[in-house]
Design an enzyme around this catalytic site. Sequence first.
Site, PDB file in Angstrom:
ATOM      1  N   GLU A 135     112.678 144.087 114.585  1.00 60.87           N
ATOM      2  CA  GLU A 135     113.842 144.693 115.241  1.00 60.87           C
ATOM      3  C   GLU A 135     114.736 145.287 114.167  1.00 60.87           C
ATOM      4  O   GLU A 135     115.546 144.594 113.557  1.00 60.87           O
ATOM      5  CB  GLU A 135     114.585 143.645 116.069  1.00 60.87           C
ATOM      6  CG  GLU A 135     113.724 143.051 117.179  1.00 60.87           C
ATOM      7  CD  GLU A 135     114.428 141.937 117.940  1.00 60.87           C
ATOM      8  OE1 GLU A 135     115.653 141.766 117.765  1.00 60.87           O
ATOM      9  OE2 GLU A 135     113.749 141.225 118.707  1.00 60.87           O
ATOM     10  N   ASP A 156     106.608 135.386 123.920  1.00 63.75           N
ATOM     11  CA  ASP A 156     107.702 135.586 122.970  1.00 63.75           C
ATOM     12  C   ASP A 156     107.434 134.861 121.650  1.00 63.75           C
ATOM     13  O   ASP A 156     106.547 134.015 121.539  1.00 63.75           O
ATOM     14  CB  ASP A 156     108.997 135.073 123.593  1.00 63.75           C
ATOM     15  CG  ASP A 156     110.232 135.745 123.022  1.00 63.75           C
ATOM     16  OD1 ASP A 156     110.128 136.443 121.989  1.00 63.75           O
ATOM     17  OD2 ASP A 156     111.321 135.577 123.611  1.00 63.75           O
ATOM     18  N   GLU A 199     119.862 142.775 123.858  1.00 65.01           N
ATOM     19  CA  GLU A 199     120.103 141.340 123.660  1.00 65.01           C
ATOM     20  C   GLU A 199     120.990 141.104 122.442  1.00 65.01           C
ATOM     21  O   GLU A 199     121.738 140.128 122.386  1.00 65.01           O
ATOM     22  CB  GLU A 199     118.784 140.581 123.524  1.00 65.01           C
ATOM     23  CG  GLU A 199     118.032 140.855 122.240  1.00 65.01           C
ATOM     24  CD  GLU A 199     116.826 139.925 122.055  1.00 65.01           C
ATOM     25  OE1 GLU A 199     116.449 139.254 123.032  1.00 65.01           O
ATOM     26  OE2 GLU A 199     116.283 139.892 120.942  1.00 65.01           O
TER      27      GLU A 199
END
Length: 658
Positions: free
Chosen positions: A172, A411, A466
Amino acid sequence: MTQFSRFLLTVLISMLMCSVMAQKKVMPITAVSPDGKTVITMNLAETAEIIVRYNNKEVATVKDLGLNILEYPLAYVNPVRRVVTTTPYKNTIIPVIPEKRSRINDFYTETEVWFKGGSGIKMRAYDDGVAWRMLTRLPDSITILNEPFRLLVNPADSIYFGEENNFISHSERLYPCKAVSAISNGKMCVLPAVFRTPQNVILAFSEADLLDYPGLYLVRDSLQAGGFRSILPKASGRETISTDRRSYLVADRKDYIARTAGTREYPWRVIGIAGKDADLLSNDIIYRLGSPCKLKDTDWIKPGKVAWDWWNNWNIWDVPFKAGINTETYKYYIDFASAHGLEYVIMDEGWSDNDDLDKINPDLDMEALFSYASQKKVRLILWVTGRALEEKFEASLAKFEKWGAAGIKVDFLIRDDQRMVNYYEKVAEAAARHHLLVDYHGSYKPTGFSRTYPNALTREGVQGSENNKWSKNITPEHDCTIPFTRMFAGPMDYTPGAMINSNSKTFSISWTEPMSMGTRCHELAKYVIFESPLQMLCDAPGNYIKEKECMDFLSAVPTSWDETFPIDARIGEYLVVARQHGNEYYIGAMTNSNARDIKIPLSFLPDGNYILMGWEDGINADRKARDFKVNSADVSKSAVISIHLAPGGGYAARLVKK
């Protein structure tokens, strides 16, 4: 014929043969795109070298191509070509789940080169990019020590650089724009790495068809100006469990990157090319380079929108029960999804023990919930960690199928070494056998995998909404960058849909009641701009219920597209794109922190008259980001609409034929 004459004849023949051989030796090995603008050329010396040209200008060079193979150390060293085959192709791909378009023209020229000793390289030239991959025809299994190469671009190029510092990562990244010359030696970045040339040509470097092999990264290499070198994670050795018990970590690594079949094709190395920024939005070269679908039965795979619980912290109100991870709360989410045409509800972390998927939260009646969801024509998706799923793999998937689950959200994978890449395929294949969709989180970038396993609808590997729960990173500038960087690789589970909207001055971090940075219409536009066939609505149901005008749009907007029409863009600044789904058309536009007036030609429409419903920043959206207005107009393909975008603003429209 005299002896002297024979001597002269021999000399002449020898000279002629040398001349022919010399011409053959220098003859370039080339593939040219169908439109003639893109050329990929291979030169052979001590190693293989590739030169990429676009519009008669050299835009990139790749040196020292090859594989370091333990059992065959001379492979790719002083390569001697044996066979060169060049073939034009005109194929059509019909995706099981359309992402950018439902019918893909796969037109390219392919040149395959085999060298002495069972090694080779395949090259392709497309109108919108180039690709190459290593090939081997060797017996048994082999050990790949490394795949070293150097990518050289113009030192004057700039790069949207997603800096990475570890092979254990959620991938990310932010993508600040930097001068190539300003990147320090040894700095590593995730892919895609997107370059801008001084002529404003965009080069997006990534990989495709990543199977049974580790992922690829780039490292700044100071050996040559404008240079980057490849780096891939070594194969995992001993593994440990992370302190939060969600992941398998690598305690030590092997001295090689892969053990694999000796006869195979390796992942594609890809450069997408766009003459202007907007063109990159419709580039699906990564998908085209993915392996064809491996599933025989795909009719059950359905895209859709998802009501998500975790981001909004299960916050519901005006109900006669205590909100939380319990049966009553999830029935409420199911009711909300059913009432607004959402296909799915996610049950995120907390429905089971993170260590053991057989230990179900005692406040949940799973069979009752699945029965209730079925009555409401809504399906449930279950969150699991990759580690917990692996512990009871087949038994868990069989149980989920028996319950009637639609899919799994896997996840905390956080790796892309060979074992983890193989685990992705293991999950997708097994999930398909149990008719389960897959959403990978804590994941690496897409590589055309959704073509190979279309039940793997989407994945994270993006710094999405998020992060609003704990950082101020998700700015309008970031939102206007990732469609060209991370999204070039494929669908991204950014999880949009915030109904509490703010500007940079009023934004605050909240774990339990998070907000977004940008206007309400900026948030709505994400549903047209951000690609994900499994698209989240991240906010609390109550925040949507009180926003009927927004839900009118969110209930209608599809998650897969028949065609994409890039209109205008500048990476990190603004973008405008239109998309088609059946007989309807949608427009999405976003800007960074600068206000902007834009004109949108509707020339992408077919003939006929349309009703345009537009969601536009309100007059006070610069002060109150939730301010918006809805308007309607009769339009046709000859119309040009004028829109004002507030700072951090956006625009979304739906066009329906009259």
